[in-house]
Design a protein around this motif. Structure first.
Motif, PDB file in Angstrom:
ATOM      1  N   PHE A   1       5.860 -18.034  -5.027  1.00  0.00           N
ATOM      2  CA  PHE A   1       6.440 -16.755  -3.851  1.00  0.00           C
ATOM      3  C   PHE A   1       5.877 -15.494  -4.600  1.00  0.00           C
ATOM      4  N   SER A   2       6.616 -15.126  -6.068  1.00  0.00           N
ATOM      5  CA  SER A   2       6.748 -13.942  -6.540  1.00  0.00           C
ATOM      6  C   SER A   2       4.881 -13.828  -7.059  1.00  0.00           C
ATOM      7  N   ASP A   3       4.095 -14.442  -7.551  1.00  0.00           N
ATOM      8  CA  ASP A   3       3.036 -14.442  -7.587  1.00  0.00           C
ATOM      9  C   ASP A   3       2.318 -13.367  -6.038  1.00  0.00           C
ATOM     10  N   PHE A   4       3.054 -14.148  -4.784  1.00  0.00           N
ATOM     11  CA  PHE A   4       2.186 -13.551  -4.145  1.00  0.00           C
ATOM     12  C   PHE A   4       2.461 -12.440  -3.911  1.00  0.00           C
ATOM     13  N   MET A   5       3.939 -12.307  -4.020  1.00  0.00           N
ATOM     14  CA  MET A   5       3.888 -11.129  -4.340  1.00  0.00           C
ATOM     15  C   MET A   5       3.695 -10.011  -4.370  1.00  0.00           C
ATOM     16  N   VAL A   6       2.788 -10.034  -5.171  1.00  0.00           N
ATOM     17  CA  VAL A   6       2.649  -9.116  -6.186  1.00  0.00           C
ATOM     18  C   VAL A   6       0.715  -9.285  -5.760  1.00  0.00           C
ATOM     19  N   LEU A   7       0.391 -10.663  -5.354  1.00  0.00           N
ATOM     20  CA  LEU A   7      -0.851 -10.049  -4.650  1.00  0.00           C
ATOM     21  C   LEU A   7      -1.089  -9.250  -3.698  1.00  0.00           C
ATOM     22  N   PHE A   8       0.069  -9.904  -2.357  1.00  0.00           N
ATOM     23  CA  PHE A   8      -0.497  -9.474  -0.944  1.00  0.00           C
ATOM     24  C   PHE A   8       0.051  -8.287  -1.101  1.00  0.00           C
ATOM     25  N   ALA A   9       0.753  -7.312  -2.342  1.00  0.00           N
ATOM     26  CA  ALA A   9       0.834  -5.492  -2.551  1.00  0.00           C
ATOM     27  C   ALA A   9       0.042  -5.441  -2.719  1.00  0.00           C
ATOM     28  N   MET A  10      -1.063  -5.725  -3.932  1.00  0.00           N
ATOM     29  CA  MET A  10      -2.377  -5.138  -4.519  1.00  0.00           C
ATOM     30  C   MET A  10      -3.454  -5.294  -3.212  1.00  0.00           C
ATOM     31  N   LEU A  11      -3.272  -6.847  -2.008  1.00  0.00           N
ATOM     32  CA  LEU A  11      -4.294  -6.912  -1.426  1.00  0.00           C
ATOM     33  C   LEU A  11      -4.059  -5.404  -0.582  1.00  0.00           C
ATOM     34  N   ARG A  12      -2.961  -4.910  -0.071  1.00  0.00           N
ATOM     35  CA  ARG A  12      -2.142  -3.238   1.099  1.00  0.00           C
ATOM     36  C   ARG A  12      -2.368  -2.418   0.129  1.00  0.00           C
ATOM     37  N   ASP A  13      -1.982  -2.292  -0.975  1.00  0.00           N
ATOM     38  CA  ASP A  13      -2.657  -0.671  -1.884  1.00  0.00           C
ATOM     39  C   ASP A  13      -3.967  -0.981  -1.998  1.00  0.00           C
ATOM     40  N   TYR A  14      -4.743  -1.482  -2.137  1.00  0.00           N
ATOM     41  CA  TYR A  14      -6.301  -1.831  -1.879  1.00  0.00           C
ATOM     42  C   TYR A  14      -6.920  -1.041  -0.127  1.00  0.00           C
ATOM     43  N   ALA A  15      -6.445  -1.909   0.953  1.00  0.00           N
ATOM     44  CA  ALA A  15      -6.381  -1.173   1.385  1.00  0.00           C
ATOM     45  C   ALA A  15      -5.898  -0.303   2.622  1.00  0.00           C
ATOM     46  N   THR A  16      -5.015   0.435   1.601  1.00  0.00           N
ATOM     47  CA  THR A  16      -4.709   1.886   2.179  1.00  0.00           C
ATOM     48  C   THR A  16      -4.680   2.657   0.992  1.00  0.00           C
ATOM     49  N   ARG A  17      -5.431   2.392   0.552  1.00  0.00           N
ATOM     50  CA  ARG A  17      -6.652   3.001  -0.539  1.00  0.00           C
ATOM     51  C   ARG A  17      -5.799   3.608  -1.753  1.00  0.00           C
ATOM     52  N   LYS A  18      -4.554   3.180  -2.091  1.00  0.00           N
ATOM     53  CA  LYS A  18      -3.593   3.482  -3.131  1.00  0.00           C
ATOM     54  C   LYS A  18      -3.713   3.102  -4.212  1.00  0.00           C
ATOM     55  N   TYR A  19      -4.514   2.118  -3.877  1.00  0.00           N
ATOM     56  CA  TYR A  19      -4.939   1.411  -5.394  1.00  0.00           C
ATOM     57  C   TYR A  19      -6.574   0.816  -5.404  1.00  0.00           C
ATOM     58  N   THR A  20      -7.384   1.282  -6.356  1.00  0.00           N
ATOM     59  CA  THR A  20      -8.644   1.192  -5.449  1.00  0.00           C
ATOM     60  C   THR A  20      -9.542   1.047  -7.438  1.00  0.00           C
ATOM     61  N   LYS A  21      -8.616   0.917  -8.165  1.00  0.00           N
ATOM     62  CA  LYS A  21      -9.685   0.822  -9.497  1.00  0.00           C
ATOM     63  C   LYS A  21      -9.556  -1.133  -9.364  1.00  0.00           C
ATOM     64  N   VAL A  22      -9.673  -1.265  -8.588  1.00  0.00           N
ATOM     65  CA  VAL A  22     -10.319  -3.476  -8.745  1.00  0.00           C
ATOM     66  C   VAL A  22     -11.183  -3.811  -7.864  1.00  0.00           C
ATOM     67  N   PRO A  23     -12.261  -4.471  -8.891  1.00  0.00           N
ATOM     68  CA  PRO A  23     -13.671  -4.686  -8.358  1.00  0.00           C
ATOM     69  C   PRO A  23     -13.543  -5.774  -7.052  1.00  0.00           C
ATOM     70  N   TRP A  24     -14.664  -5.005  -6.470  1.00  0.00           N
ATOM     71  CA  TRP A  24     -14.062  -6.001  -5.067  1.00  0.00           C
ATOM     72  C   TRP A  24     -14.164  -8.041  -5.472  1.00  0.00           C
ATOM     73  N   PHE A  25     -15.098  -8.487  -6.061  1.00  0.00           N
ATOM     74  CA  PHE A  25     -14.710  -9.191  -6.627  1.00  0.00           C
ATOM     75  C   PHE A  25     -12.644  -9.945  -6.507  1.00  0.00           C
ATOM     76  N   ILE A  26     -12.212  -9.345  -7.353  1.00  0.00           N
ATOM     77  CA  ILE A  26     -10.916  -9.455  -7.638  1.00  0.00           C
ATOM     78  C   ILE A  26     -10.446  -9.490  -6.005  1.00  0.00           C
ATOM     79  N   ILE A  27     -10.672  -8.517  -4.869  1.00  0.00           N
ATOM     80  CA  ILE A  27      -9.941  -8.321  -4.253  1.00  0.00           C
ATOM     81  C   ILE A  27     -10.411  -9.353  -2.802  1.00  0.00           C
TER      82      ILE A  27
END
Length: 137
Positions: free
Chosen positions: A49-75
């Motif tokens: 669950f805690s892993d999911f929360m971090v993964l989901f937050a990363m996806l959400r931040d990428y989708a809202t363009r708050k965090y884009t320092k990650v390759p598309w392959f990872i997302i």
């Protein structure tokens, strides 16, 4: 039924990751409640669950363009893994007692190994930019 193993998890994740699109990302971000329910109800997924929360937050931040320092392959890998978890069409149907979520947990665990370094970078960014919300997102 053959035991679901890391080789099958890798193959399934890679196949789905290649098809994952930005449209899928936006759709997945809207399914937060469904994912949270799945991760809190199913024993094999609760420990992640805690892993999911971090993964989901990363996806959400990428989708809202708050965090884009990650390759598309990872997302797309994270997205594919989370879509696998909520998909009714996976290799071991979820309704099968004792093993129904084994494949979901294995795909997720494989994804976590794959994106570990990027999770660490994301957590560092989150802590630096949002110190009060970093541990709760």
């Amino acid at each position: 039924m053959a035991l679901f193993n890391n080789k099958k998890a890798k193959s399934e994740l890679e196949k789905r990751q290649k098809r994952f699109s930005k449209k899928d990302l936006l759709s997945l971000v809207s399914k937060e409640k469904t994912l949270k329910e799945k991760f809190t109800r199913q024993e094999r997924l609760k420990m992640h669950f805690s892993d999911f929360m971090v993964l989901f937050a990363m996806l959400r931040d990428y989708a809202t363009r708050k965090y884009t320092k990650v390759p598309w392959f990872i997302i797309s890998s994270i997205g594919a893994a989370l879509l696998y978890v909520i998909s009714p069409l996976d290799l071991i149907p979820d309704f099968i007692p004792f093993v129904g979520y084994l494949d979901d947990a294995t795909v997720l665990a494989f994804c976590l190994k794959l994106v570990y370094k990027d999770i660490v970078l994301y957590k560092t960014w989150k802590e630096e930019t949002h110190p009060k919300t970093a541990s709760t997102s």
